[in-house]
Design an enzyme around this catalytic site. Structure first.
Site, PDB file in Angstrom:
ATOM      1  N   ASP B  11     -29.490  47.035 -17.032  1.00 24.65           N
ATOM      2  CA  ASP B  11     -29.308  45.661 -17.485  1.00 24.65           C
ATOM      3  C   ASP B  11     -30.484  44.857 -16.956  1.00 24.65           C
ATOM      4  OD1 ASP B  11     -26.977  46.432 -18.618  1.00 24.65           O
ATOM      5  OD2 ASP B  11     -25.659  45.491 -17.151  1.00 24.65           O
ATOM      6  N   ASP B 130     -18.336  45.715 -27.450  1.00 22.13           N
ATOM      7  CA  ASP B 130     -17.636  45.385 -26.212  1.00 22.13           C
ATOM      8  C   ASP B 130     -16.160  45.158 -26.562  1.00 22.13           C
ATOM      9  OD1 ASP B 130     -20.064  45.486 -24.919  1.00 22.13           O
ATOM     10  OD2 ASP B 130     -20.339  43.325 -24.808  1.00 22.13           O
TER      11      ASP B 130
END
Lengths: 212, 256
Positions: B11, B130
């Protein structure tokens, strides 16, 4: 004896990830330049045909840019040529992809869809290489070493031109070679250390003094 | 069959690696390219970079990241975060990325999936989903779809159905993250992974919740995933990629 540094050229016909191939050669200490200029390619002491995309479109671009002739001429002159993925398929006489097209005909054989009933296409991912015969290209690479593939079609070469195979529904030609013309169906520039080793092996062919 | 893949995820925020717990409380874990090269050397099969603040940041940052990564890393890598158009995708692919990950842009305009597949091929298009369990769902489990790092629920979208639609529109892979498990270290949501892997004809990458090496094998053996993604267990040096691959191999999985 001293040899001049190789003029390794990567043929640019507007398809795929040229930058990664150039960087991978750089990483193993070989300067490689990307070019779509027929004159520059004609002076190459080693030639790489990379490529992702469709066969007919690639051949159209190669002819439109006038780089088919220098590629054929260099191959005939004994300069090492390496086709990667689609670039390997272009070395053959023809492909069935998208209605079919003629290839560069540097190697005998054709290109046809993978016979992989029940499996997903394209074949994407790492697969073990089965080495079929010795070659300068696979020097130092263990039988079974995995390489990274992205393809839906595979070459149908002469058995004698097959250096290594891989398995996806069928055993297909993963590395081919005849004299100075080589091809890998996988992406050596995306196959980590083993792929870099193979690119270094190829570049060494350009620097090796010609056999007496 | 292709070998099952282990994919470390990085990330990235403003060019630096971070990893949140439930996407808050982020910690700096280093230079992404340095970390990526280390993962390549240790045997990672692929890498995913998620630019978690891309929507607010200068696009050049992520293109620069792709370029620097391609200079030093020789395994396939995906760039996700803030890619909203063919032009955005073109920029990172030209810089050396192999695939692009799209999430909220695909939900906002599902046609984008097909546009990217037509130009670059399905193998370049990863649709990231997600998902969060619908609390107290009546007949069997169901999962909502979230965007904005798990902050906003997408009205009228169910995760399994969305994965099926994404595949039909030309996605080459689904990167499936359980928002319930992300950051918990309790392991993947195997029920979610199984539901999506069983519903789509394309590879599924399981994500969210890895805390132990056993969780990786579970994602493949019990979840039916083609690849497993993890972040923090590698970032802080708790486990090496080599240890993770060994654990997968010992569980009978064919890995590189």
């Amino acid at each position: 004896m001293s040899v001049s540094p190789p003029e390794l050229k990567i043929a640019d016909y507007g398809m795929g990830n040229l930058r990664s191939v150039a960087k991978a050669f750089e990483h193993v200490g070989v300067a490689a330049t990307v070019s779509s200029d027929p004159g520059e390619l004609a002076g190459a002491s080693a030639l790489v045909l990379p490529g992702v995309g469709a066969f007919p479109e690639a051949m159209r671009e190669i002819e439109r840019r006038g780089i088919g002739e220098p590629i054929r001429e260099r191959a005939a002159a004994g300069v090492p040529v390496l086709g990667i993925c689609l670039g390997m398929q272009l070395l053959f006489e023809s492909s069935a992809e998208h209605g079919g097209a003629e290839g560069l005909s540097l190697l005998p054989g054709t290109v046809a869809p993978l016979a992989a009933p029940g499996l997903k296409l394209p074949h994407i991912g790492w697969a073990h290489l089965g080495i079929e015969r010795e070659s300068e290209l696979t020097a130092g690479i263990a039988d079974g070493e995995p390489f990274y593939f992205v393809h839906s079609l595979a070459a149908r070469p002469l058995d004698t031109d097959v250096i290594a195979t891989a398995d996806y529904g069928e055993r297909f030609a993963a590395v081919v070679g005849r004299e100075n013309v080589f091809g890998t169906q996988f992406h050596p520039e995306k196959s980590s250390a083993a792929g870099l080793r193979m690119l270094a092996n190829f570049a060494a062919l350009a620097t090796a003094p010609a056999a007496a | 069959m292709p070998l099952k893949r282990l994919i470390p995820c990085l990330d990235v925020d403003d060019g630096r690696v971070v990893k949140g717990t439930n996407f808050v409380d982020i910690r700096d874990a280093g230079d992404p390219v340095e970390l990526a090269a280390r993962y390549d050397a240790e045997g990672a099969d692929e890498l995913v970079f998620l630019d978690i603040t891309a929507s607010h940041e200068d696009r050049d940052t992520i293109v620069q990241l792709a370029r620097r990564t391609a200079d030093e890393v020789f395994i396939p890598f995906t760039i996700g975060g803030g890619i909203r158009s063919v032009a955005d995708a073109q920029a990172v692919l030209d810089a050396g990325a192999d695939k692009v990950g799209i999430n909220s842009a695909a939900l906002a305009r599902p046609e984008l999936i097909g546009e990217l597949a037509a130009v670059f091929g399905s193998q370049c298009v990863v649709v990231a989903i997600d998902a969060r369990r619908v609390p107290g769902a009546g007949s069997g489990p169901a999962w909502d779809v979230y965007v904005a790092g798990g902050r906003n629920r997408v009205e009228g979208r169910e995760a399994v159905a969305w994965a099926v639609e994404a595949a039909e529109r030309g996605a080459g892979e689904i990167l499936l993250t359980s928002m319930d498990r992300d950051g918990t270290e309790d392991g993947y949501d195997l029920e979610l992974t199984r539901a999506v892997a069983g519903a789509v004809p394309i590879p599924v990458i399981a994500s969210g919740g890895v805390g132990t090496l056993d969780h990786l094998a579970e994602g493949i053996v019990d979840g039916g995933a083609d690849a497993v993604l993890a972040a923090s267990i590698f970032h802080y040096g708790r486990y090496s990629i080599a240890e993770a691959k060994r654990a997968m191999r010992e569980a009978g999985i064919d890995v590189r």
